[in-house]
Motif scaffolding. Structure first.
Motif, PDB file in Angstrom:
ATOM      1  N   VAL A 182       5.084   5.883   5.603  1.00 36.28           N
ATOM      2  CA  VAL A 182       4.569   6.064   4.237  1.00 36.28           C
ATOM      3  C   VAL A 182       3.054   6.130   4.337  1.00 36.28           C
ATOM      4  O   VAL A 182       2.434   5.256   4.950  1.00 36.28           O
ATOM      5  N   CYS A 183       2.467   7.168   3.776  1.00 35.21           N
ATOM      6  CA  CYS A 183       1.010   7.301   3.769  1.00 35.21           C
ATOM      7  C   CYS A 183       0.503   7.210   2.331  1.00 35.21           C
ATOM      8  O   CYS A 183       0.787   8.086   1.515  1.00 35.21           O
ATOM      9  N   CYS A 184      -0.225   6.152   2.049  1.00 37.93           N
ATOM     10  CA  CYS A 184      -0.819   6.004   0.717  1.00 37.93           C
ATOM     11  C   CYS A 184      -2.023   6.917   0.604  1.00 37.93           C
ATOM     12  O   CYS A 184      -2.861   6.978   1.514  1.00 37.93           O
ATOM     13  N   LEU A 185      -2.109   7.621  -0.509  1.00 41.80           N
ATOM     14  CA  LEU A 185      -3.265   8.469  -0.758  1.00 41.80           C
ATOM     15  C   LEU A 185      -4.194   7.727  -1.714  1.00 41.80           C
ATOM     16  O   LEU A 185      -3.907   7.612  -2.901  1.00 41.80           O
ATOM     17  N   GLY A 186      -5.251   7.180  -1.154  1.00 41.96           N
ATOM     18  CA  GLY A 186      -6.254   6.511  -1.988  1.00 41.96           C
ATOM     19  C   GLY A 186      -6.078   5.006  -2.114  1.00 41.96           C
ATOM     20  O   GLY A 186      -5.011   4.450  -1.833  1.00 41.96           O
ATOM     21  N   ARG A 187      -7.141   4.405  -2.564  1.00 45.44           N
ATOM     22  CA  ARG A 187      -7.233   2.944  -2.656  1.00 45.44           C
ATOM     23  C   ARG A 187      -6.192   2.335  -3.593  1.00 45.44           C
ATOM     24  O   ARG A 187      -5.542   1.340  -3.269  1.00 45.44           O
ATOM     25  N   ALA A 196      -2.676   2.213  -2.055  1.00 42.74           N
ATOM     26  CA  ALA A 196      -2.584   1.296  -0.915  1.00 42.74           C
ATOM     27  C   ALA A 196      -2.731  -0.158  -1.364  1.00 42.74           C
ATOM     28  O   ALA A 196      -1.976  -1.028  -0.923  1.00 42.74           O
ATOM     29  N   GLN A 197      -3.667  -0.407  -2.261  1.00 43.66           N
ATOM     30  CA  GLN A 197      -3.854  -1.791  -2.725  1.00 43.66           C
ATOM     31  C   GLN A 197      -2.608  -2.292  -3.434  1.00 43.66           C
ATOM     32  O   GLN A 197      -2.221  -3.443  -3.298  1.00 43.66           O
ATOM     33  N   ARG A 198      -1.976  -1.434  -4.170  1.00 43.50           N
ATOM     34  CA  ARG A 198      -0.772  -1.824  -4.889  1.00 43.50           C
ATOM     35  C   ARG A 198       0.367  -2.159  -3.914  1.00 43.50           C
ATOM     36  O   ARG A 198       0.990  -3.197  -3.995  1.00 43.50           O
ATOM     37  N   LEU A 199       0.632  -1.253  -2.988  1.00 45.78           N
ATOM     38  CA  LEU A 199       1.784  -1.462  -2.110  1.00 45.78           C
ATOM     39  C   LEU A 199       1.536  -2.604  -1.128  1.00 45.78           C
ATOM     40  O   LEU A 199       2.472  -3.264  -0.703  1.00 45.78           O
ATOM     41  N   LEU A 200       0.286  -2.827  -0.770  1.00 46.29           N
ATOM     42  CA  LEU A 200      -0.003  -3.900   0.194  1.00 46.29           C
ATOM     43  C   LEU A 200      -0.419  -5.194  -0.493  1.00 46.29           C
ATOM     44  O   LEU A 200      -0.696  -6.183   0.187  1.00 46.29           O
ATOM     45  N   GLN A 201      -0.456  -5.192  -1.818  1.00 49.67           N
ATOM     46  CA  GLN A 201      -0.807  -6.411  -2.557  1.00 49.67           C
ATOM     47  C   GLN A 201      -2.110  -7.001  -2.022  1.00 49.67           C
ATOM     48  O   GLN A 201      -2.163  -8.159  -1.600  1.00 49.67           O
ATOM     49  N   THR A 202      -3.144  -6.182  -2.015  1.00 46.62           N
ATOM     50  CA  THR A 202      -4.413  -6.615  -1.445  1.00 46.62           C
ATOM     51  C   THR A 202      -5.550  -6.028  -2.260  1.00 46.62           C
ATOM     52  O   THR A 202      -5.336  -5.096  -3.038  1.00 46.62           O
ATOM     53  N   ASP A 203      -6.756  -6.563  -2.066  1.00 44.85           N
ATOM     54  CA  ASP A 203      -7.916  -5.896  -2.660  1.00 44.85           C
ATOM     55  C   ASP A 203      -8.850  -5.373  -1.566  1.00 44.85           C
ATOM     56  O   ASP A 203     -10.021  -5.101  -1.821  1.00 44.85           O
ATOM     57  N   THR A 257       9.108  -0.550   6.451  1.00 47.89           N
ATOM     58  CA  THR A 257       8.660   0.824   6.729  1.00 47.89           C
ATOM     59  C   THR A 257       7.185   0.793   7.123  1.00 47.89           C
ATOM     60  O   THR A 257       6.394   0.078   6.521  1.00 47.89           O
ATOM     61  N   LEU A 258       6.854   1.604   8.135  1.00 43.27           N
ATOM     62  CA  LEU A 258       5.446   1.702   8.566  1.00 43.27           C
ATOM     63  C   LEU A 258       4.633   2.344   7.458  1.00 43.27           C
ATOM     64  O   LEU A 258       5.014   3.381   6.919  1.00 43.27           O
ATOM     65  N   LEU A 259       3.506   1.738   7.173  1.00 48.22           N
ATOM     66  CA  LEU A 259       2.663   2.257   6.090  1.00 48.22           C
ATOM     67  C   LEU A 259       1.217   2.315   6.542  1.00 48.22           C
ATOM     68  O   LEU A 259       0.730   1.428   7.233  1.00 48.22           O
ATOM     69  N   THR A 260       0.563   3.397   6.172  1.00 49.65           N
ATOM     70  CA  THR A 260      -0.861   3.513   6.401  1.00 49.65           C
ATOM     71  C   THR A 260      -1.493   4.151   5.158  1.00 49.65           C
ATOM     72  O   THR A 260      -0.793   4.465   4.199  1.00 49.65           O
ATOM     73  N   ALA A 261      -2.802   4.296   5.198  1.00 42.99           N
ATOM     74  CA  ALA A 261      -3.484   4.856   4.021  1.00 42.99           C
ATOM     75  C   ALA A 261      -4.593   5.792   4.468  1.00 42.99           C
ATOM     76  O   ALA A 261      -5.128   5.656   5.567  1.00 42.99           O
ATOM     77  N   THR A 262      -4.889   6.741   3.606  1.00 41.99           N
ATOM     78  CA  THR A 262      -6.062   7.574   3.848  1.00 41.99           C
ATOM     79  C   THR A 262      -6.704   7.899   2.503  1.00 41.99           C
ATOM     80  O   THR A 262      -6.235   7.427   1.461  1.00 41.99           O
ATOM     81  N   TYR A 263      -7.771   8.681   2.543  1.00 37.98           N
ATOM     82  CA  TYR A 263      -8.480   9.000   1.310  1.00 37.98           C
ATOM     83  C   TYR A 263      -7.620   9.843   0.379  1.00 37.98           C
ATOM     84  O   TYR A 263      -6.797  10.651   0.828  1.00 37.98           O
ATOM     85  N   HIS A 264      -7.834   9.648  -0.900  1.00 37.76           N
ATOM     86  CA  HIS A 264      -7.158  10.465  -1.907  1.00 37.76           C
ATOM     87  C   HIS A 264      -7.779  11.862  -1.880  1.00 37.76           C
ATOM     88  O   HIS A 264      -9.002  11.987  -1.778  1.00 37.76           O
ATOM     89  N   PRO A 265      -6.972  12.924  -1.984  1.00 39.25           N
ATOM     90  CA  PRO A 265      -7.568  14.271  -1.968  1.00 39.25           C
ATOM     91  C   PRO A 265      -8.641  14.460  -3.051  1.00 39.25           C
ATOM     92  O   PRO A 265      -9.600  15.206  -2.838  1.00 39.25           O
ATOM     93  N   ALA A 266      -8.495  13.764  -4.183  1.00 38.34           N
ATOM     94  CA  ALA A 266      -9.539  13.886  -5.217  1.00 38.34           C
ATOM     95  C   ALA A 266     -10.866  13.321  -4.717  1.00 38.34           C
ATOM     96  O   ALA A 266     -11.942  13.816  -5.096  1.00 38.34           O
ATOM     97  N   ALA A 267     -10.773  12.299  -3.857  1.00 42.91           N
ATOM     98  CA  ALA A 267     -12.003  11.738  -3.273  1.00 42.91           C
ATOM     99  C   ALA A 267     -12.658  12.759  -2.348  1.00 42.91           C
ATOM    100  O   ALA A 267     -13.885  12.844  -2.267  1.00 42.91           O
TER     101      ALA A 267
END
Ligand code: URA
Ligand code: URA
Length: 236
Positions: free
Chosen positions: A169-174, A177-184, A200-210
């Motif tokens: 799972v790749c989170c797009l944007g903060r 990712a913050q929501r799924l990982l329960q973090t700030d 499930t393996l999860l990572t994050a990258t920048y949102h395309p709008a960013a």
């Protein structure tokens, strides 16, 4: 002699069911399929039963009329998500914007066009991956999701992940990712790392709008995508 009463009742109820009415009647004759329409406007029973959905179509039917948060009143379209039901990679954005709300599909506006280009550079198309959002309905004026909105909607996303079983799972944007990982944690700290999201393996990258606002995010985003492809190879 007329057709027997049981057949008549069955035919009548079947016609009602085809018009969208819930069928309580179970024919004795097991050859006759039980008609159980699951798209019934305002049917909260279906929504409460979404956990038992066995595939994405059933899940869609169970939740597409959701009114569990106030966005149900303001949305034009419920934006379920699109792509391959057996995708290896699932992208999760934040919430539908104006175009997505109008068309019922995630990432179809300007940010979406850029996501398509990123996918093409990965030699992938929208049909290879699955694309969804934390929220299925558009927040008015594109404000951030409220915790109570995300809380309900994440259950639907989690169920989608359970059915699709992506390898990554790749989170797009903060926000995602913050929501799924329960973090700030900042996005800068979360990208380039691997996390566990309910197995499930999860990572994050920048949102395309960013990337549209800050083109210098393009290079690290591309590096993140290459790491995802490499990881996928390793998992095969
Ligand atoms: N931004 C998102 O996070 N999701 C969309 O579907 C569109 C824009
Ligand atoms: N902030 C965000 O919300 N998303 C990004 O991708 C980068 C900064």
């Amino acid at each position: 002699m007329h057709e027997n009463v049981q057949d008549m009742i069955h035919r009548y109820l079947q016609q009602r069911a085809e018009m969208g009415e819930q069928v309580i009647y179970k024919p004795f004759d097991s050859e006759i399929p039980i008609v159980e329409p699951d798209i019934i406007a305002g049917d909260t029973v279906a929504i409460d039963n979404f956990e038992s959905a066995e595939n994405l179509d059933d899940l869609y039917s169970a939740i597409c009329d959701c009114q569990k948060c106030a966005l149900g009143q303001t949305r034009t379209r419920f934006v379920f998500g699109v792509g391959n039901p057996e995708a290896d990679i699932m992208f999760v954005g934040e919430a539908p914007g104006a175009e997505e709300d109008r068309l019922g599909e995630p990432f179809v506006g300007r940010a979406g066009k850029l996501l398509d280009k990123i996918l093409a550079a990965m030699k992938l198309s929208r049909d290879d991956v699955f694309i969804a959002n934390i929220l299925k309905c558009r927040p008015p004026n594109n404000r951030d999701p409220k915790p109570e909105e995300a809380q309900v909607c994440e259950l639907y996303l989690h169920k989608q992940i359970q059915l699709i079983k992506p390898k990554i799972v790749c989170c797009l944007g903060r926000i995602s990712a913050q929501r799924l990982l329960q973090t700030d944690m900042s996005l800068g700290k979360m990208r380039d790392k691997w996390f566990d999201y309910h197995g499930t393996l999860l990572t994050a990258t920048y949102h395309p709008a960013a990337l549209l606002r800050n083109p210098h995010f393009k290079r690290p985003t591309w590096e993140d995508m290459q790491k995802i492809l490499k990881k996928l190879e390793e998992l095969k």
